[in-house]
Design an enzyme around this catalytic site. Structure first.
Site, PDB file in Angstrom:
ATOM      1  N   THR A   1     -10.104  10.610   6.944  1.00 44.73           N
ATOM      2  CA  THR A   1      -8.818  11.140   7.386  1.00 44.73           C
ATOM      3  C   THR A   1      -7.796  10.007   7.362  1.00 44.73           C
ATOM      4  O   THR A   1      -8.163   8.843   7.448  1.00 44.73           O
ATOM      5  CB  THR A   1      -8.941  11.743   8.805  1.00 44.73           C
ATOM      6  OG1 THR A   1      -7.624  11.997   9.312  1.00 44.73           O
ATOM      7  CG2 THR A   1      -9.652  10.800   9.764  1.00 44.73           C
ATOM      8  N   GLY A   2      -6.526  10.365   7.228  1.00 49.07           N
ATOM      9  CA  GLY A   2      -5.485   9.340   7.213  1.00 49.07           C
ATOM     10  C   GLY A   2      -4.572   9.507   6.019  1.00 49.07           C
ATOM     11  O   GLY A   2      -4.434  10.619   5.477  1.00 49.07           O
TER      12      GLY A   2
ATOM     13  N   THR B   1      -6.393  16.480  11.108  1.00 50.12           N
ATOM     14  CA  THR B   1      -7.329  16.825  10.025  1.00 50.12           C
ATOM     15  C   THR B   1      -8.734  16.859  10.628  1.00 50.12           C
ATOM     16  O   THR B   1      -9.010  16.149  11.592  1.00 50.12           O
ATOM     17  CB  THR B   1      -7.232  15.757   8.921  1.00 50.12           C
ATOM     18  OG1 THR B   1      -5.998  15.938   8.249  1.00 50.12           O
ATOM     19  CG2 THR B   1      -8.379  15.834   7.923  1.00 50.12           C
TER      20      THR B   1
ATOM     21  N   ARG C   1       1.578  19.240  -3.355  1.00 52.43           N
ATOM     22  CA  ARG C   1       0.899  17.940  -3.146  1.00 52.43           C
ATOM     23  C   ARG C   1      -0.554  18.186  -2.700  1.00 52.43           C
ATOM     24  O   ARG C   1      -0.834  19.014  -1.850  1.00 52.43           O
ATOM     25  CB  ARG C   1       1.654  17.151  -2.083  1.00 52.43           C
ATOM     26  CG  ARG C   1       1.030  15.794  -1.717  1.00 52.43           C
ATOM     27  CD  ARG C   1       0.118  15.887  -0.508  1.00 52.43           C
ATOM     28  NE  ARG C   1      -0.338  14.575  -0.046  1.00 52.43           N
ATOM     29  CZ  ARG C   1      -1.235  14.397   0.909  1.00 52.43           C
ATOM     30  NH1 ARG C   1      -1.781  15.437   1.501  1.00 52.43           N
ATOM     31  NH2 ARG C   1      -1.602  13.195   1.267  1.00 52.43           N
ATOM     32  N   VAL C   2      -1.473  17.451  -3.293  1.00 50.44           N
ATOM     33  CA  VAL C   2      -2.882  17.536  -2.909  1.00 50.44           C
ATOM     34  C   VAL C   2      -3.313  16.166  -2.395  1.00 50.44           C
ATOM     35  O   VAL C   2      -3.007  15.138  -3.013  1.00 50.44           O
ATOM     36  CB  VAL C   2      -3.755  17.956  -4.111  1.00 50.44           C
ATOM     37  CG1 VAL C   2      -5.240  17.875  -3.757  1.00 50.44           C
ATOM     38  CG2 VAL C   2      -3.394  19.365  -4.566  1.00 50.44           C
ATOM     39  N   GLY C   3      -4.005  16.159  -1.266  1.00 51.41           N
ATOM     40  CA  GLY C   3      -4.450  14.896  -0.681  1.00 51.41           C
ATOM     41  C   GLY C   3      -5.936  14.658  -0.893  1.00 51.41           C
ATOM     42  O   GLY C   3      -6.617  15.399  -1.610  1.00 51.41           O
ATOM     43  N   ASP C   4      -6.422  13.611  -0.237  1.00 49.70           N
ATOM     44  CA  ASP C   4      -7.815  13.194  -0.415  1.00 49.70           C
ATOM     45  C   ASP C   4      -8.826  14.225   0.071  1.00 49.70           C
ATOM     46  O   ASP C   4      -9.970  14.240  -0.395  1.00 49.70           O
ATOM     47  CB  ASP C   4      -8.054  11.891   0.355  1.00 49.70           C
ATOM     48  CG  ASP C   4      -7.833  12.088   1.849  1.00 49.70           C
ATOM     49  OD1 ASP C   4      -6.684  12.381   2.242  1.00 49.70           O
ATOM     50  OD2 ASP C   4      -8.810  12.000   2.620  1.00 49.70           O
TER      51      ASP C   4
ATOM     52  N   GLY D   1      -3.543  10.089   2.774  1.00 54.90           N
ATOM     53  CA  GLY D   1      -4.331  10.621   1.673  1.00 54.90           C
ATOM     54  C   GLY D   1      -4.141   9.875   0.371  1.00 54.90           C
ATOM     55  O   GLY D   1      -5.099   9.662  -0.384  1.00 54.90           O
TER      56      GLY D   1
HETATM   57  N1  ASP Z   1      -5.864  12.813   4.679  1.00 55.07           N
HETATM   58  C1  ASP Z   1      -5.045  13.987   4.897  1.00 55.07           C
HETATM   59  C2  ASP Z   1      -4.111  14.142   3.694  1.00 55.07           C
HETATM   60  O1  ASP Z   1      -3.625  13.156   3.202  1.00 55.07           O
HETATM   61  C3  ASP Z   1      -4.229  13.948   6.133  1.00 55.07           C
HETATM   62  C4  ASP Z   1      -4.924  13.464   7.382  1.00 55.07           C
HETATM   63  O2  ASP Z   1      -6.083  13.104   7.358  1.00 55.07           O
HETATM   64  O3  ASP Z   1      -4.278  13.448   8.439  1.00 55.07           O
HETATM   65  O4  ASP Z   1      -3.846  15.245   3.303  1.00 55.07           O
END
Ligand code: ASP
Length: 299
Positions: free
Chosen positions: A219-220, A168, A196-199, A222
């Site tokens: 990042t990480g 990311t 699916r929607v992430g952070d 979500g």
């Molecule tokens: N945070 C991102 C998500 O959950 C993924 C990532 O940062 O690796 O979509």
């Protein structure tokens, strides 16, 4: 694992920091990650050094990483469980808290530029899926061939159901005028359900900027990041402690203890001080400020 963190020694403006995602250490190909974040921070710095706006600098930096096939954003995005690409991105300018975001968008080479158009439209904050594509057509962003976003590497990783690696991308900058801006872009978590929607699409969770405090890109995991509204909470720690490194480190504790996840973030405060922290083995970072004629790449 104890969170790793760092902070620049410079407190001068302008400054920019980029990340290339928190995750497992790929153990090989670190040079490629370094080259990618170096090119991105240089592109953003070029905008700032010629008197440009933080918002333009971070859009430029993130675009470079979206175009780089090694990162999980734009071309090179991870695949959903259906083998498709659906991307999330958000961008925020901290003077007037203007923001724009897109979620679950296919067929767009640079989702951060689409998010920027949403911000510039000053109407909505978040557009998703087909509606986001219709908006893209209206503002002149051309759809790409969906196959152009899929790399052989991600196809192989999808087939083997391999774990998430860093990828990311995000950027935070402070310009000469004192404006802070932040942006994040991602293909999301590999194997995620379609829809699916992430952070990274959620203002306050993955991205936040307030020019009177600072800016953050996360990042990480979500779902964990959204649970604790990590970007905004980090700025609250920063406001209280006036210490970006402390804020970044405490945010990793919050992510672990209340979010029940791991990840990383980059932060710049209103004075241009840069910090980052991650609770995963690796998070590629690069930053620049007037005190450093070359990008600093601390990994
Ligand atoms: N945070 C991102 C998500 O959950 C993924 C990532 O940062 O690796 O979509």
């Amino acid at each position: 694992m104890a969170p790793a963190s760092g902070r620049s020694s410079s407190a001068r403006v302008p400054s920019i920091v980029v990340h290339g995602g928190a995750g497992a250490d790929p153990l090989e190909g670190r040079d490629e990650l370094r080259d990618g974040v170096r090119a991105a921070v240089d592109a953003g710095w070029h905008v700032l050094a010629s008197g440009g706006a933080a918002l333009d600098a971070i859009e430029r930096a993130v675009t470079v990483l979206e175009d780089h096939p090694r990162f999980n954003a734009g071309r090179g995005s991870v695949l959903t469980s259906a083998g498709t690409v659906e991307m999330d991105a958000s961008i925020m300018e901290g003077d007037r808290l203007e923001c724009g975001a897109v979620a679950a968008v296919p067929r767009i080479a640079n989702p951060i530029s689409l998010a920027r158009k949403v911000l510039d439209s000053r109407g909505h904050v978040l557009l998703v899926g087909e509606g986001a594509l219709a908006f893209a057509r209206r503002v002149g962003i051309v759809e790409c061939d969906p196959e152009a976003l899929v790399t052989d590497r991600q196809r192989r990783r999808h087939a083997a159901a391999l774990a998430q690696l860093p990828g990311t991308v995000g950027a935070v900058a402070l310009d000469r005028h004192g404006t802070v801006a932040a942006a994040t872009s991602t293909g999301g978590m590999s194997g995620k359900l379609p829809g699916r929607v992430g952070d990274s699409a959620v203002i306050g969770a993955g991205t936040y900027a307030d020019s009177s405090i600072g800016g953050v890109s996360c990042t990480g995991d979500g779902e964990a990041i959204m649970r604790v509204v990590l970007a905004r909470r980090t700025l609250e720690y920063l406001k209280d402690a006036d210490d970006p490194e402390y804020a970044a480190t405490v945010a990793m504790d919050l992510l672990r203890d209340e979010g029940r996840g791991t990840g990383g973030l980059i932060v710049i405060d209103w004075r241009g001080r840069i910090a980052w922290a991650h609770s995963t083995p690796l998070m590629p970072v690069a930053w620049r400020s007037p005190a450093h004629p070359e990008p600093v790449i601390p990994f």
